[in-house]
Design an enzyme around this catalytic site. Sequence first.
Site, PDB file in Angstrom:
ATOM      1  N   LYS A  77       0.850  -1.200   0.000  1.00 23.32           N
ATOM      2  CA  LYS A  77       0.000   0.000   0.000  1.00 23.32           C
ATOM      3  C   LYS A  77       0.884   1.249   0.000  1.00 23.32           C
ATOM      4  CE  LYS A  77      -3.872   1.612   2.941  1.00 23.32           C
ATOM      5  NZ  LYS A  77      -4.699   1.208   4.109  1.00 23.32           N
ATOM      6  N   SER A 152      -9.552   0.893   3.476  1.00 20.32           N
ATOM      7  CA  SER A 152      -8.807   1.784   2.618  1.00 20.32           C
ATOM      8  C   SER A 152      -7.716   1.108   1.785  1.00 20.32           C
ATOM      9  CB  SER A 152      -8.157   2.897   3.453  1.00 20.32           C
ATOM     10  OG  SER A 152      -7.222   2.335   4.365  1.00 20.32           O
ATOM     11  N   SER A 176      -9.277  -1.839   7.454  1.00 20.82           N
ATOM     12  CA  SER A 176      -8.884  -1.491   6.083  1.00 20.82           C
ATOM     13  C   SER A 176      -8.305  -2.616   5.241  1.00 20.82           C
ATOM     14  CB  SER A 176      -7.900  -0.328   6.104  1.00 20.82           C
ATOM     15  OG  SER A 176      -8.630   0.860   6.129  1.00 20.82           O
TER      16      SER A 176
HETATM   17  N1  GLN Z   1     -12.761   2.917   7.861  1.00 17.01           N
HETATM   18  C1  GLN Z   1     -11.912   3.237   8.971  1.00 17.01           C
HETATM   19  C2  GLN Z   1     -11.513   4.690   8.922  1.00 17.01           C
HETATM   20  O1  GLN Z   1     -11.834   5.336   7.960  1.00 17.01           O
HETATM   21  C3  GLN Z   1     -10.710   2.336   9.008  1.00 17.01           C
HETATM   22  C4  GLN Z   1      -9.569   2.798   8.223  1.00 17.01           C
HETATM   23  C5  GLN Z   1      -8.348   1.927   8.316  1.00 17.01           C
HETATM   24  O2  GLN Z   1      -8.374   0.799   8.821  1.00 17.01           O
HETATM   25  N2  GLN Z   1      -7.252   2.451   7.836  1.00 17.01           N
HETATM   26  O3  GLN Z   1     -10.892   5.186   9.822  1.00 17.01           O
END
Ligand code: GLN
Length: 488
Positions: A77, A152, A176
């Site tokens: 990522k 994400s 994510s």
């Molecule tokens: N959806 C969650 C957020 O927006 C988790 C994001 C993540 O795990 N990086 O914070």
Amino acid sequence: MKKTIFEAVKSMKNGSLTSTQLLNTCLERVEKAKDLQAIVTLNDELCKIKAAALDAKREELSGDELGPLHGIPVAVKDNFSTAGIRTTCASRILSDYVPNYTATAVQKLLSAGGLLLAKTNMDEFAMGAGSVESHMGEVRNPWNTDRVAGGSSGGSIVSVACGAVFAALGSDTGGSVRNPACFCGVVGYKPSYGLISRHGLISLENSMDTVGIAARYVDDVAYILDIIAGWDAKDSTSVKRPVDKVQLDEEPSVKGLNVGIPYDFHAPGTSREVIDEWSRIADEFERAGANVVSASLPSTQFGIDAYYVLCKSEVASNMARYDGIEYGFRSNGESTEQLYASTRAIGLNDAVRERILAGNYFLLSRNYKKYYEKAQKVRRKIANEFNDTFNSGIDVLLTPAVLEPAPRFDWFKDSRNRVKSQDHDIYTITVNLAGLPAVVVPTGLNKENLPIGLQLITPYLNDVKLLNIAKWLENYCSFKQFVDRQMN
Ligand code: GLN
């Protein structure tokens, strides 16, 4: 490409496959991942050079002297720092940022002989659950491009799903890795907090950030975990105890296992097909000799609120470093304040700016007790409930991972639905609040040909046991047949 990492490495070690051949096969699949906007930076030229060097090395050395990831293409990522390769966090503010050091987990992959083929797309600074909030374009779902890939870490997961790489690293702070894995039909694992070094992973929320692993098969996840787990002097939160070799059973069994079904996990908005799949798989555990019992985690309902207060508070301090002075994009202004303000207004998207504003609000001295302190108390309560559940004899929890199969892209993209889209986090977020390990395993396809998956959660540092149970589930569901079909 239908091989596991272990099988591919074996073929390369015995000389029946070269690293260059394998890389070329992956490069053919990269095109598909690129069309789905999963890739921010393709590192193909360097990979070709390294693959040729590895092939030459293979001529000289015996198979045993080669690294465990010899010639295997992987992706990471774009929030993992990579020396000499730009690291954007899918944000305008870092669009030209090239770090001068490499994250520990990535370095371990490279040192083991892995080829870093791509830096992958994501929600800007990992804030989101759809990979639609990216300055680098929105990621689409390979099963149906009208659907979101999830986020994400959507780019990492899609790269795996397309067969562009064998495995990919993502970050999992609130789900994510697990969320897009569920939407795209791959295995997505979040380790116990501290098991894998976070050094070089650009922070979203330090107290919950973990390095997650996505792969097509559970065995591949375990294989990568074995390479990257372990204490790191550069990450003070990494667990300071020796990690045993990560090796899964040939034929794992769930006989005699106590499998908990938390009834508080019936969150509003969960689709019928997810509930049905959950009970179908619970029955299968029972048929295989497990004891399926109910479990109680009543504070689950407060998880999202607690998480977002804590996340935004940590974001407010973590994002302070992006001011246009030291890193990346710089706007202009007549005073320093104006420079900061205009750099951030142009350099960061509104989802990120909203978190910074809210976090600063929560941290005001007059608000601190009401929000931050309260959220910490809820976090403690959630962790205690998990501990009590496991102390009562439950080995593993079986739960949904998201509310429904991949939602429609247009709905997700509409920023008016941003808060509502966070509802999906309900099943993944409490695991991060408690620091536990969890994995999402694809279990089937629905009528619209979209993947459905379920989540398994075990006690802290029971990661190998977790992956063994996941392997049993994977064997039982034989989702591999659908993955192989995607590869054709
Ligand atoms: N959806 C969650 C957020 O927006 C988790 C994001 C993540 O795990 N990086 O914070």
